[in-house]
Write a protein that holds these residues in place. Sequence first.
Motif, PDB file in Angstrom:
ATOM      1  N   PHE A  60       0.839  -1.181   0.000  1.00 48.73           N
ATOM      2  CA  PHE A  60       0.000   0.000   0.000  1.00 48.73           C
ATOM      3  C   PHE A  60       0.880   1.239   0.000  1.00 48.73           C
ATOM      4  N   ALA A  61       0.494   2.228  -0.787  1.00 51.57           N
ATOM      5  CA  ALA A  61       1.215   3.495  -0.793  1.00 51.57           C
ATOM      6  C   ALA A  61       0.794   4.321   0.415  1.00 51.57           C
ATOM      7  N   PRO A  62       1.716   5.014   1.054  1.00 52.66           N
ATOM      8  CA  PRO A  62       1.332   5.914   2.146  1.00 52.66           C
ATOM      9  C   PRO A  62       0.454   7.054   1.610  1.00 52.66           C
ATOM     10  N   ASP A  63      -0.526   7.471   2.394  1.00 54.36           N
ATOM     11  CA  ASP A  63      -1.300   8.652   2.043  1.00 54.36           C
ATOM     12  C   ASP A  63      -0.399   9.884   2.142  1.00 54.36           C
ATOM     13  N   LEU A  64      -0.626  10.839   1.261  1.00 52.86           N
ATOM     14  CA  LEU A  64       0.163  12.074   1.266  1.00 52.86           C
ATOM     15  C   LEU A  64      -0.681  13.189   1.868  1.00 52.86           C
ATOM     16  N   ILE A  65      -0.214  13.785   2.949  1.00 49.25           N
ATOM     17  CA  ILE A  65      -0.956  14.828   3.649  1.00 49.25           C
ATOM     18  C   ILE A  65      -0.031  16.005   3.925  1.00 49.25           C
ATOM     19  N   GLY A  66      -0.592  17.208   3.843  1.00 53.21           N
ATOM     20  CA  GLY A  66       0.192  18.410   4.096  1.00 53.21           C
ATOM     21  C   GLY A  66      -0.291  19.540   3.216  1.00 53.21           C
ATOM     22  N   THR A  67       0.476  20.600   3.159  1.00 51.40           N
ATOM     23  CA  THR A  67       0.136  21.675   2.237  1.00 51.40           C
ATOM     24  C   THR A  67       0.324  21.189   0.804  1.00 51.40           C
ATOM     25  N   SER A  68      -0.274  21.891  -0.125  1.00 54.10           N
ATOM     26  CA  SER A  68      -0.144  21.485  -1.532  1.00 54.10           C
ATOM     27  C   SER A  68       1.300  21.523  -1.991  1.00 54.10           C
ATOM     28  N   ASP A  69       2.067  22.519  -1.542  1.00 54.61           N
ATOM     29  CA  ASP A  69       3.474  22.573  -1.928  1.00 54.61           C
ATOM     30  C   ASP A  69       4.239  21.376  -1.382  1.00 54.61           C
ATOM     31  N   GLU A  70       3.921  20.980  -0.146  1.00 53.77           N
ATOM     32  CA  GLU A  70       4.594  19.812   0.435  1.00 53.77           C
ATOM     33  C   GLU A  70       4.232  18.537  -0.314  1.00 53.77           C
ATOM     34  N   ILE A  71       2.961  18.374  -0.661  1.00 54.71           N
ATOM     35  CA  ILE A  71       2.541  17.182  -1.406  1.00 54.71           C
ATOM     36  C   ILE A  71       3.160  17.176  -2.794  1.00 54.71           C
ATOM     37  N   ALA A  72       3.209  18.337  -3.441  1.00 54.93           N
ATOM     38  CA  ALA A  72       3.808  18.417  -4.779  1.00 54.93           C
ATOM     39  C   ALA A  72       5.264  17.976  -4.751  1.00 54.93           C
ATOM     40  N   GLU A  73       6.003  18.392  -3.736  1.00 58.30           N
ATOM     41  CA  GLU A  73       7.404  17.980  -3.626  1.00 58.30           C
ATOM     42  C   GLU A  73       7.519  16.460  -3.473  1.00 58.30           C
ATOM     43  N   GLN A  74       6.640  15.871  -2.679  1.00 59.91           N
ATOM     44  CA  GLN A  74       6.660  14.418  -2.504  1.00 59.91           C
ATOM     45  C   GLN A  74       6.311  13.700  -3.810  1.00 59.91           C
ATOM     46  N   LEU A  75       5.361  14.239  -4.552  1.00 63.47           N
ATOM     47  CA  LEU A  75       4.972  13.616  -5.815  1.00 63.47           C
ATOM     48  C   LEU A  75       6.092  13.694  -6.835  1.00 63.47           C
ATOM     49  N   TYR A  76       6.748  14.819  -6.947  1.00 60.46           N
ATOM     50  CA  TYR A  76       7.828  14.930  -7.924  1.00 60.46           C
ATOM     51  C   TYR A  76       8.996  14.020  -7.583  1.00 60.46           C
ATOM     52  N   ALA A  77       9.111  13.625  -6.313  1.00 56.58           N
ATOM     53  CA  ALA A  77      10.164  12.689  -5.911  1.00 56.58           C
ATOM     54  C   ALA A  77       9.709  11.243  -6.001  1.00 56.58           C
ATOM     55  N   HIS A  78       8.433  11.012  -6.340  1.00 57.54           N
ATOM     56  CA  HIS A  78       7.842   9.671  -6.381  1.00 57.54           C
ATOM     57  C   HIS A  78       8.116   9.042  -7.747  1.00 57.54           C
ATOM     58  N   ALA A  79       8.779   7.897  -7.756  1.00 59.08           N
ATOM     59  CA  ALA A  79       9.178   7.272  -9.027  1.00 59.08           C
ATOM     60  C   ALA A  79       7.974   6.914  -9.886  1.00 59.08           C
ATOM     61  N   GLY A  80       6.859   6.514  -9.264  1.00 58.25           N
ATOM     62  CA  GLY A  80       5.664   6.205 -10.040  1.00 58.25           C
ATOM     63  C   GLY A  80       5.061   7.442 -10.670  1.00 58.25           C
ATOM     64  N   PHE A  81       4.965   8.524  -9.913  1.00 60.07           N
ATOM     65  CA  PHE A  81       4.416   9.770 -10.445  1.00 60.07           C
ATOM     66  C   PHE A  81       5.257  10.295 -11.605  1.00 60.07           C
ATOM     67  N   GLN A  82       6.540  10.056 -11.556  1.00 60.08           N
ATOM     68  CA  GLN A  82       7.435  10.540 -12.613  1.00 60.08           C
ATOM     69  C   GLN A  82       7.130   9.908 -13.969  1.00 60.08           C
ATOM     70  N   GLU A  83       6.364   8.827 -13.979  1.00 60.99           N
ATOM     71  CA  GLU A  83       6.060   8.114 -15.219  1.00 60.99           C
ATOM     72  C   GLU A  83       4.748   8.556 -15.861  1.00 60.99           C
TER      73      GLU A  83
END
Length: 352
Positions: free
Chosen positions: A285-308
């Motif tokens: 299971f992927a961890p849920d992403l919680i926080g400000t939008s800028d914080e979530i965006a940073e996590q997504l751009y570092a996520h190998a799956g999102f990069q695809e």
Amino acid sequence: MPDTTRPLRKLGFLTIGLFDPADPAAGHESTLQIIELGERLGFDSAWLRHRHLQFGISSPIAMMAAAGQRTSRIEIGTAVTPLGWENPLRLAEDLATVDLLAGGRINPGLSVGEPMHYDTVKHELYPDSWEVEDFSYARVERLARLVAGEPVRDFSGRQGVVEEFSSRVEPHSPGLRQRLWYGAGSRKSAVWAGANGFNLLSSSVIFPESDQAPDFARIQQSQIRAYREAAAASAPEHGPVRVSQGLVVIPTDSASSDQREKYQRYVDQRLPRTRAPQGPKGMLFAPDLIGTSDEIAEQLYAHAGFQEVDEVAFALPFSFDHEDYVQILTDIAEKLGPALGWTPSGVGQDVP
């Protein structure tokens, strides 16, 4: 700030459509209102989970028909419809009908396999054939052929004065076959989907190979890449393919203090299951992403799956209230989406 040189092209959301069994109409109406809000906010797509014998949407086809009449632009899909519960011919008729009524905006997401808790329902679902029902890929292949308009039988033509018969499923909705998606959680199913002309839904649950380290993002990345390779090598008539990622994101930019506390409790309760493979199949299971939008965006751009991917269908938490979903969707559209380089669609247009 995250690098937005590769902007997010399509932004969607996914809802389970929970309802109170004492007042199910209110829950269904809430879901329709959320889809209408999504269109006003500029989301590209809204997706419905499919739940049987639970307190969530059991008939997303009917809900898509209703949503299609209350919106004009947003794409509406299922993520996913488990075909073990369905007759492919009848489902093909319903999907085509709803797609035509919605102006070609339906995106059916599908899966195969034995229905959940099959032993408890098989005698009602398939009383005469439960032992021989085929829940393999052949079931979704049959649906795809029927949606594409391939012949069902040799018989067609006029009979009597007014009866006219067709050899294919009617109505036929051109283009619907290219909008069929497959919900894949394993490399095998991702490769199969690519080789057979389905778009790919990759969610927050995956099944790793036995030799893979339990790194959700890297495994998801490898599955998407395997899918694209299979799609590129498949028959050209399948056309271009799409890939959507569906993680749970909970932006808190405009949330109240009570909402933030509620959201954090939800995430904390679900976090332990993400730390190790679960069950006999080793689900991750992927961890849920919680926080400000800028914080979530940073996590997504570092996520190998999102990069695809260049489109997403962020999953709304299951058990929140209507006003929570309004806040989360508004923050996704107005803050997280733009932080990912996304541009809203049709904002300011009238919604019927």
